[in-house]
Design a protein around this motif. Structure first.
Motif, PDB file in Angstrom:
ATOM      1  N   LEU A 197       0.822  -1.211   0.000  1.00 20.99           N
ATOM      2  CA  LEU A 197       0.000   0.000   0.000  1.00 20.99           C
ATOM      3  C   LEU A 197       0.856   1.261   0.000  1.00 20.99           C
ATOM      4  CD1 LEU A 197      -2.863  -0.731   2.548  1.00 20.99           C
ATOM      5  CD2 LEU A 197      -3.098  -0.188   0.121  1.00 20.99           C
ATOM      6  N   ASN A 223       3.319   1.772  -1.725  1.00 22.31           N
ATOM      7  CA  ASN A 223       3.865   1.987  -3.061  1.00 22.31           C
ATOM      8  C   ASN A 223       2.783   2.570  -3.970  1.00 22.31           C
ATOM      9  OD1 ASN A 223       5.748   1.762  -5.174  1.00 22.31           O
ATOM     10  ND2 ASN A 223       4.904  -0.227  -5.783  1.00 22.31           N
ATOM     11  N   THR A 259       1.353   3.441  -7.064  1.00 19.28           N
ATOM     12  CA  THR A 259       1.640   3.126  -8.465  1.00 19.28           C
ATOM     13  C   THR A 259       0.931   4.071  -9.433  1.00 19.28           C
ATOM     14  OG1 THR A 259      -0.108   1.482  -8.303  1.00 19.28           O
ATOM     15  CG2 THR A 259       2.142   0.689  -8.090  1.00 19.28           C
ATOM     16  N   TRP A 288     -14.990  -3.230 -10.864  1.00 19.98           N
ATOM     17  CA  TRP A 288     -14.426  -3.506  -9.518  1.00 19.98           C
ATOM     18  C   TRP A 288     -13.717  -4.860  -9.511  1.00 19.98           C
ATOM     19  CZ3 TRP A 288     -16.390  -7.181  -5.815  1.00 19.98           C
ATOM     20  CH2 TRP A 288     -15.855  -7.042  -4.524  1.00 19.98           C
ATOM     21  N   CYS A 306     -10.483  -4.728 -12.337  1.00 21.13           N
ATOM     22  CA  CYS A 306      -9.326  -3.849 -12.160  1.00 21.13           C
ATOM     23  C   CYS A 306      -8.169  -4.634 -11.536  1.00 21.13           C
ATOM     24  CB  CYS A 306      -9.679  -2.655 -11.276  1.00 21.13           C
ATOM     25  SG  CYS A 306      -8.220  -1.686 -10.841  1.00 21.13           S
ATOM     26  N   PRO A 307      -7.031  -4.709 -12.223  1.00 25.39           N
ATOM     27  CA  PRO A 307      -5.910  -5.512 -11.687  1.00 25.39           C
ATOM     28  C   PRO A 307      -5.341  -4.929 -10.400  1.00 25.39           C
ATOM     29  CG  PRO A 307      -5.525  -4.902 -13.994  1.00 25.39           C
ATOM     30  CD  PRO A 307      -6.707  -4.116 -13.534  1.00 25.39           C
ATOM     31  N   GLU A 308      -5.611  -3.662 -10.156  1.00 21.48           N
ATOM     32  CA  GLU A 308      -5.002  -3.006  -9.000  1.00 21.48           C
ATOM     33  C   GLU A 308      -5.879  -3.044  -7.763  1.00 21.48           C
ATOM     34  OE1 GLU A 308      -2.053  -2.470  -9.823  1.00 21.48           O
ATOM     35  OE2 GLU A 308      -2.572  -2.791 -11.931  1.00 21.48           O
ATOM     36  N   GLY A 309      -7.167  -3.222  -7.968  1.00 28.61           N
ATOM     37  CA  GLY A 309      -8.069  -3.114  -6.822  1.00 28.61           C
ATOM     38  C   GLY A 309      -8.163  -1.676  -6.362  1.00 28.61           C
ATOM     39  N   TYR A 322     -13.238   1.459  -5.810  1.00 30.09           N
ATOM     40  CA  TYR A 322     -13.941   1.115  -4.571  1.00 30.09           C
ATOM     41  C   TYR A 322     -15.449   1.227  -4.771  1.00 30.09           C
ATOM     42  CZ  TYR A 322      -9.239   2.539  -3.089  1.00 30.09           C
ATOM     43  OH  TYR A 322      -7.878   2.703  -2.985  1.00 30.09           O
ATOM     44  N   ARG A 323     -16.163   0.340  -4.108  1.00 33.63           N
ATOM     45  CA  ARG A 323     -17.626   0.390  -4.178  1.00 33.63           C
ATOM     46  C   ARG A 323     -18.139   1.304  -3.074  1.00 33.63           C
ATOM     47  NH1 ARG A 323     -19.097  -5.956  -4.191  1.00 33.63           N
ATOM     48  NH2 ARG A 323     -18.067  -5.774  -2.167  1.00 33.63           N
ATOM     49  N   ASP A 335      -9.372   5.312  -7.383  1.00 33.16           N
ATOM     50  CA  ASP A 335      -8.257   5.831  -6.593  1.00 33.16           C
ATOM     51  C   ASP A 335      -7.046   6.069  -7.497  1.00 33.16           C
ATOM     52  OD1 ASP A 335      -6.204   6.373  -4.861  1.00 33.16           O
ATOM     53  OD2 ASP A 335      -6.754   4.807  -3.404  1.00 33.16           O
ATOM     54  N   TYR A 374      -3.296   4.842  -7.158  1.00 41.69           N
ATOM     55  CA  TYR A 374      -2.834   3.495  -7.518  1.00 41.69           C
ATOM     56  C   TYR A 374      -3.134   3.109  -8.961  1.00 41.69           C
ATOM     57  CZ  TYR A 374      -2.211   2.988  -2.501  1.00 41.69           C
ATOM     58  OH  TYR A 374      -1.791   3.156  -1.216  1.00 41.69           O
ATOM     59  N   LYS A 425      -3.052   2.429 -12.618  1.00 39.77           N
ATOM     60  CA  LYS A 425      -1.938   2.414 -13.569  1.00 39.77           C
ATOM     61  C   LYS A 425      -2.400   2.793 -14.973  1.00 39.77           C
ATOM     62  CE  LYS A 425       0.587  -1.123 -10.962  1.00 39.77           C
ATOM     63  NZ  LYS A 425       0.738  -2.584 -10.822  1.00 39.77           N
ATOM     64  N   GLU A 454      -9.252  -6.232   0.359  1.00 36.83           N
ATOM     65  CA  GLU A 454      -8.300  -6.819  -0.569  1.00 36.83           C
ATOM     66  C   GLU A 454      -7.243  -7.565   0.236  1.00 36.83           C
ATOM     67  OE1 GLU A 454      -8.543  -6.474  -3.895  1.00 36.83           O
ATOM     68  OE2 GLU A 454     -10.058  -4.883  -3.996  1.00 36.83           O
ATOM     69  N   ARG A 492      -3.496  -3.340  -3.394  1.00 34.95           N
ATOM     70  CA  ARG A 492      -2.982  -2.448  -4.432  1.00 34.95           C
ATOM     71  C   ARG A 492      -1.584  -1.969  -4.026  1.00 34.95           C
ATOM     72  NH1 ARG A 492      -6.916  -0.674  -1.397  1.00 34.95           N
ATOM     73  NH2 ARG A 492      -6.681   1.272  -0.228  1.00 34.95           N
ATOM     74  N   HIS A 529       0.926  -3.206  -5.625  1.00 35.19           N
ATOM     75  CA  HIS A 529       1.789  -4.248  -6.188  1.00 35.19           C
ATOM     76  C   HIS A 529       2.370  -3.758  -7.510  1.00 35.19           C
ATOM     77  CE1 HIS A 529      -1.028  -5.326  -9.348  1.00 35.19           C
ATOM     78  NE2 HIS A 529      -2.007  -5.325  -8.452  1.00 35.19           N
ATOM     79  N   VAL A 584      -5.498  -9.664 -11.690  1.00 37.17           N
ATOM     80  CA  VAL A 584      -6.967  -9.729 -11.588  1.00 37.17           C
ATOM     81  C   VAL A 584      -7.367 -11.040 -10.914  1.00 37.17           C
ATOM     82  CG1 VAL A 584      -9.138  -9.797 -12.889  1.00 37.17           C
ATOM     83  CG2 VAL A 584      -7.235  -8.370 -13.710  1.00 37.17           C
ATOM     84  N   ARG A 628      -6.189 -11.122  -6.914  1.00 32.32           N
ATOM     85  CA  ARG A 628      -6.999 -10.302  -5.990  1.00 32.32           C
ATOM     86  C   ARG A 628      -8.353 -10.960  -5.745  1.00 32.32           C
ATOM     87  NH1 ARG A 628      -9.796  -6.312  -8.789  1.00 32.32           N
ATOM     88  NH2 ARG A 628     -10.734  -5.885  -6.775  1.00 32.32           N
TER      89      ARG A 628
END
Ligand code: TPP
Ligand code: SF4
Ligand code: SF4
Ligand code: SF4
Ligand code: MG
Lengths: 279, 393, 296
Positions: free
Chosen positions: A212, A214, A216, A238, A241-244, A247-248, A256, A259, A261, C10, C14, C16, C26, C29
């Motif tokens: 967290l 970091n 990105t 939701w 998204c590879p980053e998560g 947010y819901r 966000d 983070y 990318k 999570e 995030r 990463h 994907v 997570r």
């Protein structure tokens, strides 16, 4: 690859050159560090560069967090990928500074925001350390060899266009960056067997979940623009998204940007077309 | 205490049971096979409370031990030769993670040529793996050292894996009387397992084995080196406490015999020590001032102890059941380093490779050569290939 | 569990460092959301190791363990047995590895653990090459694909061999659960991980996870590519539960060329090779269907 192409260019001019990345393990898009050394005689030192003559910054966002001019020699120069003019850029010291909007050049010519070839054009213009013709040759050699002649040519073209668009000036800096803060435990403090345990260090959290720290968000070129009116709260973005970093919330999704990318998956997959990628 | 005639393999298996190893993962290989079989029997007879993992390879055996240990349980395995070589990749991982895994290594020759008999060339490539390594010369010692190994390995001071080495066939398949330790006595000696570093536990989240950049490596390596140095003290203590409780003193790092007034001393590892012991008695009876240093711990290496002995004698011979091609016996190379700067004749005898017998006559021959060097101060031949046809002796 | 019921938390955070648009990220997570907090992870050398665990940082919020490359199933075995010894059998021990770490170098340990029916969930995230070392071919790379070890040269171009059928190999081990999944099929993905979580013994799930960097597709198209793989039959979704096989989704049999054209790794392919691949897909689907019928 840019560092190698530059070395290749210098070599083409009859010089001696070495180039190497900081051997990291980041994936594509993450900030990376690479070095090139140029001389007219054989270079023996196999160490990182601590006192550069020139610094090339591919991502302007890094100026906020990294002291890019650390160790820069007197009379050195900085090249920054930016839409702004040299005078508008603050690297913390007074320095010769050149800017070029390398991202736009790359998008125009390569259709991808890969700025590493264009920026070499700017370096050539700003410093004259190697001619633009040699840069083109270097790019052809390094990019062309690896990615095919056509890709090589396109990258060389990007460098030439960037060369033409580069603005060289002076910048006056006052920014003070706090010294980079990294957790560097000594032999008594480092957990046995480099175990990853939760610790609150002066440099922030480490251990489980600490990525967290970091942010990105600096990787992105494009970012999602969200239209809450259109959103049906299907939750697809939701999930995808590879980053998560989506947010819901009660009645809307929140993105966000610290983070994100900028991959564009959310926009591509949104069934309601509630997301658009913009620069 | 029950005294029983048993093999070295049985002694090793029995030792692991009495140490309450709770996870064993091992794969059969001659001459270690009986260790695996005995443990399986103990478990199937309800004598040993242990998860036995019938793995499909030694690589998996060591991997499973590493992960079980990292997950907080006491583990044991055993292997030999090719099997040890197959584990090679995982051995420094066990020490790097600071896991107190204990393993019996039945030393056997390494291919090629393929050969199943005794030799120490299988473990020599693991010299720098971060494993504590101890060589035994009788079956009693095998059992006792398995128990001691856990005491040495576990705890913050050391936290390193231990290999207990026994010579193929000469110990593994030979029966001799062993005082078998009973469970309550063993429990008194080997404390209940309590992991020292961070472990893998769903109730206390931590990571073991993270990709580690240069910024942390020097400190990490330093810690492991320090742990190996700390082991010297732990080894001494383990031996002392053991001697007090069981009345058997195996000697700690080294076990010197008749060295105090000796002129010529032979340094040996494994069962050659036992044979040499007898020759020392015989030659002493004839008035020859010979002595023996049984080198027990190969890592950590007892440099200072050996140097102190070397300072008092006139010639030293190092017997190696292994060879480092192009330079000499590994034990010899190490010894030379320990006595660097001393004006002392040092000779290397390489012998017993691939199960070639090391006879009393062989040992006498070595001592004669050493006595000659002690007398003259001259080493005629640094390295002697014992009984090797066509090679000058 | 439905998509909307997945928790917000999570367990793979995030921050990463996976490439933008990474399909593996994907998968990870979301599968962690399904599996939950009492999961312990074994992860070998692969992209995921690096982007999820670079000291002193970790994306994982559950116990995480890396040992080497080829021994994921071996290490998960050790971990799982240790949990048994310690009376913590309510944990899900998950080994998660790439296709290289699974189908190639790790297959021995995997087969051993499956045969012993070790209590673990083994997940292979399939990005069809060795991405961590710079996109080299693996046994799981499809026919024709460019990789750095099957480069497009003047006399040879792309992989000459077809993709290894790992799920079939795993089904031959007669373990409690084998499934294929895709990040493009949300509900199916959730169902399978939920099922696997609630089972004991050896479970294997192979998740299809496109990799924009290695497959040379737009980072925005990761999910689109995953869906196309299912539609064309390049990737079939099925599961084998206690010996019974069920096809979860019949492919539309969209021509494979639709799938190929969005990815740079297939750009060089000649028409006849595309045909060859189409034939392979067709016969693979027929075989899968027949296999499912006889193991109903
Ligand atoms: C024994 C061994 N051989 C080779 C390697 C180098 N290596 C590390 S990761 C990797 C490829 C990983 O590929 P895959 O399992 O498909 O995961 P991906 O990176 O594609 O996600 C290789 C070859 C290694 N770490 N260990
Ligand atoms: S572009 Fe969308 S999907 Fe990609 S990282 Fe940003 S928010 Fe996530
Ligand atoms: S995918 Fe689109 S419609 Fe669905 S939740 Fe996201 S923004 Fe809303
Ligand atoms: S190379 Fe592929 S799998 Fe690896 S992090 Fe990048 S996108 Fe993900
Ligand atoms: Mg892969």
């Amino acid at each position: 690859m840019a560092a190698q192409a530059l070395a290749s260019a210098a070599h083409a001019e009859g010089g001696y050159a070495t180039a190497f990345p900081f051997f990291g393990a980041e994936r594509r898009g993450a900030p990376v560090l690479a070095f090139t050394r140029i001389d007219d005689k054989r270079i023996y030192r196999k160490t990182q560069v601590y006192e550069p003559d020139f610094v090339v910054v591919l991502d302007e966002g890094l100026l906020e967090t990294v002291n890019v001019v650390e160790g820069l020699k007197d009379g050195g120069a900085v090249v920054v990928n930016s839409v702004r003019s040299p005078e508008e850029i603050d690297v913390g010291i007074d320095a010769k500074l050149a800017t070029v909007d390398a991202t736009s050049v790359a998008l125009e010519v390569l259709k991808r925001p890969a700025t590493n070839s264009s920026i070499l054009g700017a370096l050539s213009k700003a410093t004259g350390i190697v001619s633009i013709e040699s840069i083109e040759k270097g790019i052809m050699q390094v990019f062309g060899d690896r990615l095919g002649e056509k890709v090589g040519e396109r990258n060389a073209k990007a460098a030439r266009i960037a060369y033409d668009r580069t603005v060289v000036g002076e910048s006056h800096g006052s920014r003070v960056l706090k010294a980079s803060n990294k957790w560097l435990p000594d032999v008594r403090e480092l957990p046995m067997g480099v175990a990853g345990i939760s610790l609150d260090t002066d440099a922030g959290a480490v251990g489980p979940g600490s990525f967290l720290e970091n942010k990105t968000g600096s990787w992105k070129v494009f970012h999602p623009e969200y239209d809450g009116e259109k959103c049906t709260m299907c939750n697809f973005c939701w999930f995808y998204c590879p980053e998560g970093c989506i947010y819901r919330k009660e009645d809307r999704m929140e993105f966000d940007m610290d983070y994100c990318k900028g991959c564009g998956i959310c926009a591509n997959e949104c069934p309601a077309e509630a997301i658009k990628m913009v620069r | 205490m029950v005294s029983k005639i048993c093999t070295g393999n049985y002694a090793a298996a029995y030792g692991s049971m009495r140490s309450r190893a709770r996870t064993v993962a091992a794969y059969p290989i001659t001459p270690q096979t009986f260790i695996v079989e005995h443990i399986s029997e103990f478990i199937n007879n309800g004598e040993m409370d242990c998860e036995y993992i019938e793995v499909e390879s030694e690589h998996t055996a060591m991997s499973a031990c590493v992960s079980a240990s990292a997950s907080g349980v006491r583990t044991f395995t055993a292997t030999s030769s090719q099997g040890l070589a197959l584990m090679h990749e995982i051995l420094p991982i066990a020490s790097g993670m600071r896991l107190p895994v204990v393993m019996a290594v039945v030393n056997r020759s390494i291919a090629s040529p393929i050969n199943i008999w005794v030799e120490h060339n299988d473990i020599m490539p693991e010299r720098d793996s971060g494993w504590i390594q101890v060589f035994c010369d009788n079956n009693q010692e095998v059992q006792d050292m398995i128990l001691q190994a856990y005491r040495i390995a576990e705890g913050k001071r050391v936290a390193l894996p231990v290999a207990v080495c026994l010579d193929a066939f000469i110990l593994s398949h030979t029966v001799e009387p062993v005082d078998l330790i009973e469970q309550d006595a063993a429990d008194k000696y080997v404390p209940e397992f309590s992991p020292t570093g961070a472990i893998l536990d769903p109730d206390d989240v931590a990571a073991v084995g993270v990709f580690t950049p240069p910024d942390y490596m020097m400190e990490c390596r330093w810690q492991t080196d320090k742990a190996m140095r700390n082991a010297v003290e732990a080894i001494g203590e383990a031996n002392e406490v053991f001697a007090k409780q069981f009345g058997r003193d195996h000697g700690g790092m080294i076990d010197p015999y008749m060295v105090d007034d000796a002129e010529a001393v032979l340094v040996t590892m494994g069962t050659a020590s036992s044979t040499a012991h007898e020759v020392v008695d015989e030659m002493r009876a004839k008035g020859k001032k010979v002595g023996l240093v049984k080198l027990r711990f190969w890592r950590p290496y007892p440099s200072e102890l050996l140097r102190a002995i070397a300072e008092k004698v006139k010639a030293v011979g190092v017997f190696d059941r292994a060879v480092s091609y192009g330079i000499g016996g590994p034990s010899y190379i190490e010894f030379r380093n320990a006595v660097f700067g001393l004006d002392l004749p040092v000779m290397n005898f390489i012998g017993g490779l691939g199960g070639r017998d090391v006879s009393l006559q062989d040992v006498r021959f070595m001592y004669e050569k050493l006595l000659e060097a002690a007398r003259t101060g001259v080493v005629k031949r640094d390295i002697t290939w014992m009984g090797t046809r066509g090679v000058e002796q | 569990m439905k998509l909307k019921e997945l928790p917000d938390e999570e367990l793979f955070t995030r921050g990463h460092t996976a490439c933008a648009g990474c399909g593996a990220a994907v998968a990870v997570r979301n599968l962690m959301k399904v599996l939950g907090k009492r999961t312990m992870v074994v992860n070998p050398a692969c992209c995921l190791l690096i982007f999820g665990a670079t000291y002193p940082y970790l994306a994982w919020k559950v116990p995480f363990h890396h040992v080497a490359f080829e021994n994921t199933a071996a290490c998960a075995t050790g971990m799982s047995r240790a949990m048994k010894v310690r009376g913590k059998e309510d944990t899900v021990v998950m080994g998660i590895a790439g296709d290289g770490g699974t189908a190639d170098i790790g297959i021995q340990a995997l087969s051993g653990a499956a045969e012993r029916n070790e209590d673990m969930l083994y997940v292979m995230y399939d990005n069809e090459a060795y991405m961590n070392t710079g996109i080299q071919r693996s046994g799981s790379t499809p026919f024709g694909a460019w990789t750095t070890t099957t480069p497009v040269g003047k006399v040879k171009a792309g992989k000459a061999d077809f993709k290894k059928d790992m799920p079939l190999i795993m089904m031959a081990h007669n373990v409690p659960y084998v499934a294929t999944a895709s990040i493009g099929n949300i509900q199916d993905f959730i169902n399978k991980f939920e099922k696997a979580r609630n089972m004991k013994g050896f479970r294997y799930i192979q998740v299809f996870t496109p990799c924009p960097t290695g497959w040379r597709h737009d980072t925005a198209k990761t999910i689109e590519v995953a869906k196309l793989a299912v539609d064309t039959g390049m990737w079939t979704l099925y599961e084998c539960e206690n010996g019974k096989v069920k096809i979860n989704r019949k492919p539309k049999m969209t021509p494979v060329s639709e799938y190929l054209k969005v990815q740079g790794r297939f750009r060089h392919m000649k028409e006849e090779d595309v045909r060859k691949l189409q034939d392979w897909v067709t016969s693979k689907w027929e075989a899968d269907e027949r296999y499912a019928q006889c193991r109903q």
